[in-house]
Design a protein around this motif. Sequence first.
Motif, short mmCIF file in Angstrom:
data_model
loop_
_atom_site.label_atom_id
_atom_site.label_comp_id
_atom_site.label_asym_id
_atom_site.label_seq_id
_atom_site.Cartn_x
_atom_site.Cartn_y
_atom_site.Cartn_z
N PRO A 1 53.21 -24.44 6.25
CA PRO A 1 53.99 -23.00 6.26
C PRO A 1 54.78 -22.17 4.87
CG PRO A 1 55.45 -24.92 8.03
CD PRO A 1 54.37 -25.26 6.81
N GLU A 2 54.87 -21.07 4.41
CA GLU A 2 55.37 -20.85 3.87
C GLU A 2 56.95 -21.07 3.13
OE1 GLU A 2 54.88 -16.85 3.34
OE2 GLU A 2 52.62 -16.92 4.28
N GLY B 1 67.15 -15.55 2.53
CA GLY B 1 67.21 -14.46 2.82
C GLY B 1 66.12 -14.03 4.20
N GLN B 2 64.67 -15.35 4.19
CA GLN B 2 64.04 -14.69 5.17
C GLN B 2 64.35 -16.03 5.91
OE1 GLN B 2 60.76 -14.60 2.13
NE2 GLN B 2 60.45 -13.25 2.38
N GLU B 3 62.78 -16.07 6.47
CA GLU B 3 63.63 -17.04 7.89
C GLU B 3 61.70 -17.27 8.16
OE1 GLU B 3 66.05 -15.12 11.11
OE2 GLU B 3 64.38 -14.76 11.48
N VAL C 1 58.25 -15.23 7.34
CA VAL C 1 57.08 -15.33 5.93
C VAL C 1 56.24 -15.68 7.39
CG1 VAL C 1 57.99 -15.79 3.84
CG2 VAL C 1 58.20 -17.96 5.43
N GLY C 2 54.85 -16.27 6.91
CA GLY C 2 54.29 -17.47 7.82
C GLY C 2 53.27 -18.84 7.26
N VAL D 1 45.84 -14.79 13.31
CA VAL D 1 44.81 -14.63 12.21
C VAL D 1 43.95 -15.92 12.89
CG1 VAL D 1 46.04 -14.71 10.59
CG2 VAL D 1 45.40 -16.70 10.84
N PRO D 2 42.63 -15.18 11.93
CA PRO D 2 40.84 -16.52 12.90
C PRO D 2 41.35 -17.62 12.40
CG PRO D 2 40.52 -14.35 11.59
CD PRO D 2 41.66 -14.28 11.68
N GLY D 3 40.73 -19.11 13.38
CA GLY D 3 41.39 -19.79 12.75
C GLY D 3 42.39 -20.19 13.59
N SER D 4 43.11 -19.83 14.41
CA SER D 4 44.94 -19.86 14.79
C SER D 4 44.76 -20.80 16.42
CB SER D 4 45.60 -19.43 14.41
OG SER D 4 46.18 -18.28 15.04
N MET D 5 43.74 -20.23 16.92
CA MET D 5 44.03 -20.72 18.17
C MET D 5 44.70 -21.48 18.42
SD MET D 5 43.20 -19.56 20.89
CE MET D 5 42.36 -17.70 21.36
N GLY D 6 44.24 -22.97 17.92
CA GLY D 6 45.28 -24.48 18.35
C GLY D 6 46.02 -24.56 17.66
N TRP D 7 46.84 -23.58 17.26
CA TRP D 7 48.38 -24.22 16.76
C TRP D 7 49.58 -23.81 17.74
CZ3 TRP D 7 49.31 -19.75 11.70
CH2 TRP D 7 48.06 -20.14 11.36
#
Length: 165
Positions: A6-7, A12-14, A153-154, A159-165
């Motif tokens: 994770p970023e 002020g961000q999540e 933030v992500g 995104v490509p390759g994220s199917m298994g997240w």
Amino acid sequence: MLRPRPETPAPGQESVWDYPRPPRVEPVGARVTIRLGGQLVVDTTDAVRVLETSHPPVYYLPTADFAVGALADAEGSSFCEFKGAARYLDLRGGGEVRSACAWNYPDPSPGYELLRDRVAVYAAPMDECTVGGEVVTPQPGGFYGGWITKAVVGPFKGVPGSMGW
């Protein structure tokens, strides 16, 4: 597949990686707008957002706040293990029509009642979607409907390759 790194959110961000699973629904205090065909098709301060691990927020807007005639039933449906059965909707504005670009849960599952009589819209096919005056970026990929703002933030699912997240 391993969970991505994770970023780190700035003040002020999540991080979408701090969002829960099953997802949480919460009210949004910001003004949310959508333009299509140059027409403002919805302008509301009564939105809710769904927060789910690895996804940018999905904003659900009151059906009653859409311009008259902007929403029409579309072909297709889907099922969410958490929210229940969804139906698809077309969105019309300024002489333009975007087919099956919106969805809602007419009878949401227990715990998701705040979604009743609300509609979510894919940002990509719209002229512009805003939250608090900021133009959003659509969630990557064509399946998920999250809206990315500077407040999150992500990395983001889709995104490509994220199917298994």
